[in-house]
Design a protein around this motif. Structure first.
Motif, PDB file in Angstrom:
ATOM      1  N   GLU A 106      -4.575   1.228  -4.612  1.00  0.00           N
ATOM      2  CA  GLU A 106      -3.603   2.051  -4.126  1.00  0.00           C
ATOM      3  C   GLU A 106      -2.138   1.139  -4.062  1.00  0.00           C
ATOM      4  OE1 GLU A 106      -2.540   4.855  -0.346  1.00  0.00           O
ATOM      5  OE2 GLU A 106      -4.447   3.961  -0.350  1.00  0.00           O
ATOM      6  N   GLN A 107      -1.345   2.156  -4.919  1.00  0.00           N
ATOM      7  CA  GLN A 107       0.087   1.774  -4.577  1.00  0.00           C
ATOM      8  C   GLN A 107       0.913   2.871  -4.208  1.00  0.00           C
ATOM      9  OE1 GLN A 107       1.533  -1.699  -5.233  1.00  0.00           O
ATOM     10  NE2 GLN A 107      -0.399  -1.828  -4.116  1.00  0.00           N
ATOM     11  N   SER A 108       0.347   3.786  -3.389  1.00  0.00           N
ATOM     12  CA  SER A 108       0.956   5.040  -3.215  1.00  0.00           C
ATOM     13  C   SER A 108       2.169   4.844  -2.201  1.00  0.00           C
ATOM     14  CB  SER A 108       0.115   5.925  -2.463  1.00  0.00           C
ATOM     15  OG  SER A 108      -0.347   5.661  -1.476  1.00  0.00           O
ATOM     16  N   SER A 121       1.472  -2.088   0.701  1.00  0.00           N
ATOM     17  CA  SER A 121       1.189  -2.290  -0.870  1.00  0.00           C
ATOM     18  C   SER A 121       1.514  -3.633  -1.383  1.00  0.00           C
ATOM     19  CB  SER A 121       2.433  -1.519  -1.494  1.00  0.00           C
ATOM     20  OG  SER A 121       3.886  -1.827  -1.024  1.00  0.00           O
ATOM     21  N   ASN A 148      -0.261   5.254  -8.311  1.00  0.00           N
ATOM     22  CA  ASN A 148       0.759   5.622  -7.293  1.00  0.00           C
ATOM     23  C   ASN A 148       0.649   7.059  -7.290  1.00  0.00           C
ATOM     24  OD1 ASN A 148       2.246   6.285  -9.638  1.00  0.00           O
ATOM     25  ND2 ASN A 148       3.757   4.559  -9.065  1.00  0.00           N
ATOM     26  N   GLN A 175       4.059  -0.262  -8.416  1.00  0.00           N
ATOM     27  CA  GLN A 175       4.606  -0.533  -6.928  1.00  0.00           C
ATOM     28  C   GLN A 175       6.133   0.001  -6.988  1.00  0.00           C
ATOM     29  OE1 GLN A 175       5.219  -4.508  -5.022  1.00  0.00           O
ATOM     30  NE2 GLN A 175       3.151  -3.966  -4.489  1.00  0.00           N
ATOM     31  N   VAL A 178       7.794   3.144  -6.374  1.00  0.00           N
ATOM     32  CA  VAL A 178       7.748   3.658  -4.756  1.00  0.00           C
ATOM     33  C   VAL A 178       9.094   3.404  -4.137  1.00  0.00           C
ATOM     34  CG1 VAL A 178       6.517   4.094  -2.699  1.00  0.00           C
ATOM     35  CG2 VAL A 178       5.243   3.892  -4.953  1.00  0.00           C
ATOM     36  N   THR A 185      -2.447  10.695  -0.238  1.00  0.00           N
ATOM     37  CA  THR A 185      -3.084   9.847  -1.122  1.00  0.00           C
ATOM     38  C   THR A 185      -4.448  10.636  -1.811  1.00  0.00           C
ATOM     39  OG1 THR A 185      -2.497   8.021  -0.124  1.00  0.00           O
ATOM     40  CG2 THR A 185      -3.899   7.538  -1.974  1.00  0.00           C
TER      41      THR A 185
END
Length: 313
Positions: A106-108, A121, A148, A175, A178, A185
């Motif tokens: 996850e890179q949200s 992140s 993301n 990344q 963001v 998510t």
């Protein structure tokens, strides 16, 4: 305390606490020599209360079809070829010598936060880099899926340094897209994207927040677990579970903002109760499915934390 990165200021891209630096992720390779990843079975045995998990073997790949010989497994008879040739033929398989090890990363905007040392992140990508390089030196194949709020990318698992680099580069790019925190998510959507790519015997590390996953998240994981090893790595920041008493704070989820009085014992108690409830639910669900759940703080050294929790030895 860290501040939210301003999307109009490119100088934040060079700040290693807010955005991962690719050269540092590459140098991780030289700090993991002689380390190995422990299996799901080993991690479960380290967790009190877990029953021993069934060990998943490495996958089998089709090799060829030849005429049946005495002693061959009748379950592998190729009935189509046998009918066409009027002679029994059997399928031959070879064991995959390189296990696929996958990171679902996850890179949200939900991870675009950190109180002191680094953003969640960044820590997530640190962990993925460690897993990638250790996998490579163990002789296994590494790949994975990173996403993301705008995009995602799948990297096919291969036993090549350039594949690890490709994954880290893709994750770094997503990344950097963001620029402000967020609250949602959609893990469920991304699990559905990954499921067709999974091969039997794969080891899958899911790296993210997971405190607000969708109701069907663990139901989908059960499809993964039927033929793969699964490990959840939960990222958190200490301030999330233990707010400092510093008077009036402004809290935001990236869309709305609210004032929070940390001098109010009632508000603090309610905040802590909500956090503990979400984390306890995550623990119970993972425990019930015998999926190891590890937690890594943004303030910890990622490698030392994984060592302490027996992910690597």
């Amino acid at each position: 305390m860290m501040t939210e990165a301003n999307p109009t200021q490119n100088t934040y891209l060079d700040n290693p606490a807010i955005y991962s630096q690719l050269d540092e992720l590459l140098r991780v390779r030289f700090h993991v020599k002689r380390l190995r990843l422990n299996s799901q079975q080993k991690l479960i045995s380290e967790k009190a209360g877990y029953r021993q998990a069934i060990r998943k073997g490495r996958g089998m790949e089709f090799n060829e079809v030849r005429e049946y010989a005495a002693g061959d497994d009748i379950r592998h008879i190729d009935w189509k070829v046998s009918a066409r040739t009027q002679k029994y033929h059997t399928k031959l398989f070879t064991e995959e010598l390189e296990r696929p090890v996958l990171c679902l990363l996850e890179q949200s905007p939900k991870l675009f936060f950190g109180s002191q040392t680094r953003f969640k992140s960044v820590q997530a990508l640190n962990i993925a880099a460690l897993i990638g390089w250790i996998t490579l030196q163990e002789g296994d194949r590494f790949g994975g899926y990173v996403f993301n709020h705008k995009a995602h990318q799948w990297v096919e698992a291969k036993h090549q340094a350039k594949t690890v680099l490709q994954f880290l580069s893709a994750a770094s790019t997503l990344q950097q897209q963001v620029t402000k925190p967020g609250s949602q998510t959609d893990w469920q959507q991304h699990l559905a994207q990954v499921l067709p790519y999974l091969k039997s015997g794969s080891r899958v590390y899911l790296i993210g927040d997971f405190l607000d996953v969708e109701a069907d998240f663990f139901k989908t994981l059960s499809n993964f677990k039927s033929h793969c090893e699964i490990v959840l790595i939960h990222l958190f920041d200490p301030i999330e579970s233990n707010l400092p008493t510093q008077g009036l704070l402004k809290l935001t989820d990236g869309e709305s903002q609210t004032d929070f009085d940390t001098f109010s014992s009632a508000q603090l108690a309610d905040y802590h109760a909500q956090y503990e409830s979400r984390f306890e639910q995550l623990q119970q669900l993972s425990h019930g499915m015998q999926i190891p759940l590890l937690s890594v703080s943004t303030q910890e050294n990622a490698l030392e934390s994984l060592r302490a929790q027996k992910v690597v030895t």
